[in-house]
Design a protein around this motif. Structure first.
Motif, PDB file in Angstrom:
ATOM      1  N   ARG A   1       0.848  16.556  43.832  1.00 47.88           N
ATOM      2  CA  ARG A   1       1.210  16.870  42.442  1.00 47.88           C
ATOM      3  C   ARG A   1       2.655  16.569  42.089  1.00 47.88           C
ATOM      4  O   ARG A   1       2.945  15.877  41.121  1.00 47.88           O
ATOM      5  CB  ARG A   1       0.953  18.356  42.157  1.00 47.88           C
ATOM      6  N   VAL A   2       3.575  17.107  42.896  1.00 43.33           N
ATOM      7  CA  VAL A   2       4.992  17.014  42.518  1.00 43.33           C
ATOM      8  C   VAL A   2       5.861  16.594  43.695  1.00 43.33           C
ATOM      9  O   VAL A   2       5.524  16.838  44.853  1.00 43.33           O
ATOM     10  CB  VAL A   2       5.557  18.382  42.040  1.00 43.33           C
ATOM     11  N   ALA A   3       6.993  15.982  43.360  1.00 42.57           N
ATOM     12  CA  ALA A   3       7.957  15.636  44.414  1.00 42.57           C
ATOM     13  C   ALA A   3       8.603  16.925  44.915  1.00 42.57           C
ATOM     14  O   ALA A   3       8.736  17.904  44.177  1.00 42.57           O
ATOM     15  CB  ALA A   3       9.014  14.707  43.844  1.00 42.57           C
ATOM     16  N   ARG A   4       8.973  16.923  46.179  1.00 41.73           N
ATOM     17  CA  ARG A   4       9.637  18.089  46.767  1.00 41.73           C
ATOM     18  C   ARG A   4      10.953  17.628  47.391  1.00 41.73           C
ATOM     19  O   ARG A   4      10.977  16.618  48.105  1.00 41.73           O
ATOM     20  CB  ARG A   4       8.712  18.695  47.826  1.00 41.73           C
TER      21      ARG A   4
ATOM     22  N   VAL B   1      19.092  15.735  53.616  1.00 45.14           N
ATOM     23  CA  VAL B   1      18.354  15.977  52.365  1.00 45.14           C
ATOM     24  C   VAL B   1      17.013  15.248  52.448  1.00 45.14           C
ATOM     25  O   VAL B   1      16.968  14.025  52.630  1.00 45.14           O
ATOM     26  CB  VAL B   1      19.157  15.457  51.150  1.00 45.14           C
ATOM     27  N   ASN B   2      15.935  16.013  52.342  1.00 44.65           N
ATOM     28  CA  ASN B   2      14.593  15.438  52.406  1.00 44.65           C
ATOM     29  C   ASN B   2      14.020  15.294  51.009  1.00 44.65           C
ATOM     30  O   ASN B   2      14.123  16.217  50.198  1.00 44.65           O
ATOM     31  CB  ASN B   2      13.655  16.365  53.193  1.00 44.65           C
ATOM     32  N   HIS B   3      13.394  14.156  50.782  1.00 43.41           N
ATOM     33  CA  HIS B   3      12.706  13.967  49.503  1.00 43.41           C
ATOM     34  C   HIS B   3      11.286  13.507  49.818  1.00 43.41           C
ATOM     35  O   HIS B   3      11.093  12.479  50.472  1.00 43.41           O
ATOM     36  CB  HIS B   3      13.440  12.910  48.673  1.00 43.41           C
TER      37      HIS B   3
ATOM     38  N   ASN C   1      19.927  20.020  41.817  1.00 45.75           N
ATOM     39  CA  ASN C   1      19.699  18.907  40.890  1.00 45.75           C
ATOM     40  C   ASN C   1      20.365  17.618  41.337  1.00 45.75           C
ATOM     41  O   ASN C   1      19.804  16.540  41.177  1.00 45.75           O
ATOM     42  CB  ASN C   1      20.206  19.272  39.487  1.00 45.75           C
ATOM     43  N   VAL C   2      21.566  17.736  41.889  1.00 44.82           N
ATOM     44  CA  VAL C   2      22.294  16.522  42.253  1.00 44.82           C
ATOM     45  C   VAL C   2      21.543  15.738  43.350  1.00 44.82           C
ATOM     46  O   VAL C   2      21.585  14.515  43.394  1.00 44.82           O
ATOM     47  CB  VAL C   2      23.755  16.851  42.645  1.00 44.82           C
ATOM     48  N   PHE C   3      20.826  16.467  44.204  1.00 37.76           N
ATOM     49  CA  PHE C   3      20.055  15.785  45.249  1.00 37.76           C
ATOM     50  C   PHE C   3      18.836  15.095  44.632  1.00 37.76           C
ATOM     51  O   PHE C   3      18.498  13.978  44.996  1.00 37.76           O
ATOM     52  CB  PHE C   3      19.626  16.781  46.328  1.00 37.76           C
ATOM     53  N   LYS C   4      18.198  15.803  43.682  1.00 42.43           N
ATOM     54  CA  LYS C   4      17.050  15.177  42.998  1.00 42.43           C
ATOM     55  C   LYS C   4      17.514  13.935  42.250  1.00 42.43           C
ATOM     56  O   LYS C   4      16.869  12.891  42.278  1.00 42.43           O
ATOM     57  CB  LYS C   4      16.413  16.168  42.014  1.00 42.43           C
TER      58      LYS C   4
END
Ligand SMILES: O=C(O)CCC(=O)C(=O)O
Ligand SMILES: [Fe+2]
Length: 258
Positions: free
Chosen positions: A195-198, A114-116, A2-5
């Protein structure tokens, strides 16, 4: 996770201070790739990376927001290091090398990446990360619970479905070289979705820059010769980044042909 998101959800002004295209900056956030003008497929990702060792020094350059980032990521990096070293110890035992073989300089540099990957309107036009093998010794990857990782096997891309609370462990190029090709580094890439972020977190265990890498003598069978010549890890990295990780080419300058 969660902290990365939460980090990537911060307003742009909170992230602007660590945004940098300077490859030499140890803690930085950047978007797409440094090869934008020449790549065939553009990357649809933001990446935050920073060193994790020695922790007391590195932590001072990590993001200050979200407020618990440093505390949570410090714990994560300590545990990921323990897991990585344990796996290396088991690999060492399996290969018949002594205990502690992969300690010290071979696993001295720890990096968190960290990849977003935000949702992409047309995933057929982009990739999250292009095809590559990891250049390091070992990678502990947490891919969250959104699909996107693929591995190249027998001429096709195979999806690696995320398993809740499981890590993907990748053998890096250096482990392949030290084992004289007994262990193979797997070619992989990340695809995007609409659809969603990864968000994924790779913990890279690397040799130190001046560490000399070569096939270990005990792993060269009597009917074999060493497949690689000795080199310093930093030479490998330099060549790897100039070739953008091209899996066919990046071992070539270090190969020996019997
Ligand atoms: O995000 C992923 O699933 C893969 C990332 C990756 O291969 C890397 O960071 O080296
Ligand atoms: Fe990778």
């Amino acid at each position: 996770m969660n902290v990365f998101k939460e980090f990537f959800e911060l307003p742009a002004e909170d992230k602007a201070g660590i945004y940098s295209e300077d490859l030499k900056r140890p803690c930085r956030l950047y978007t797409s790739s440094s090869n934008y003008d020449h790549e065939n497929v553009h990357l649809w990702r933001d990446n935050l990376r920073h060193p994790c060792h020695p922790l007391e020094d590195c932590i001072k350059i990590w993001p200050l927001k979200p407020t618990r980032y440093r505390e949570i990521v410090a714990t994560y990096s300590i545990e990921a290091k323990k897991l990585g070293l344990r796996i290396l110890e088991l690999l060492s035992e399996g290969l018949g090398l002594g205990s502690g073989f992969f300690g010290d300089k071979l696993s001295d540099s720890l990096l968190l990446s960290v990849n977003h990957y935000p949702p992409c309107p047309d995933p057929s036009l982009t990739l999250g990360v292009s095809r590559h093998c990891d250049p390091n010794l070992l990678t502990i990857l947490h891919q969250g619970d959104v699909y996107g990782l693929q591995v190249f096997k027998d001429g096709e891309w195979i999806g690696v479905e995320p398993l809740h609370n499981a890590f993907v462990v990748n053998i890096g190029h250096q482990l392949q070289i030290i084992s004289n090709n007994k262990l193979k580094s797997a070619e992989h890439r990340a695809v995007t979705n609409s659809r969603v972020a990864r968000t994924t977190v790779a913990f890279f265990i690397n040799p130190s820059d001046d560490c000399v890498i070569e096939p270990d003598k005990s792993l060269i069978d009597t009917d074999e010769s060493p497949a690689y010549k000795p080199f310093q890890f930093k030479e490998f990295l330099l060549n790897y980044s100039s070739l953008m990780g091209n899996p066919e080419k990046c071992l070539e300058p270090f190969e020996l042909h019997a």
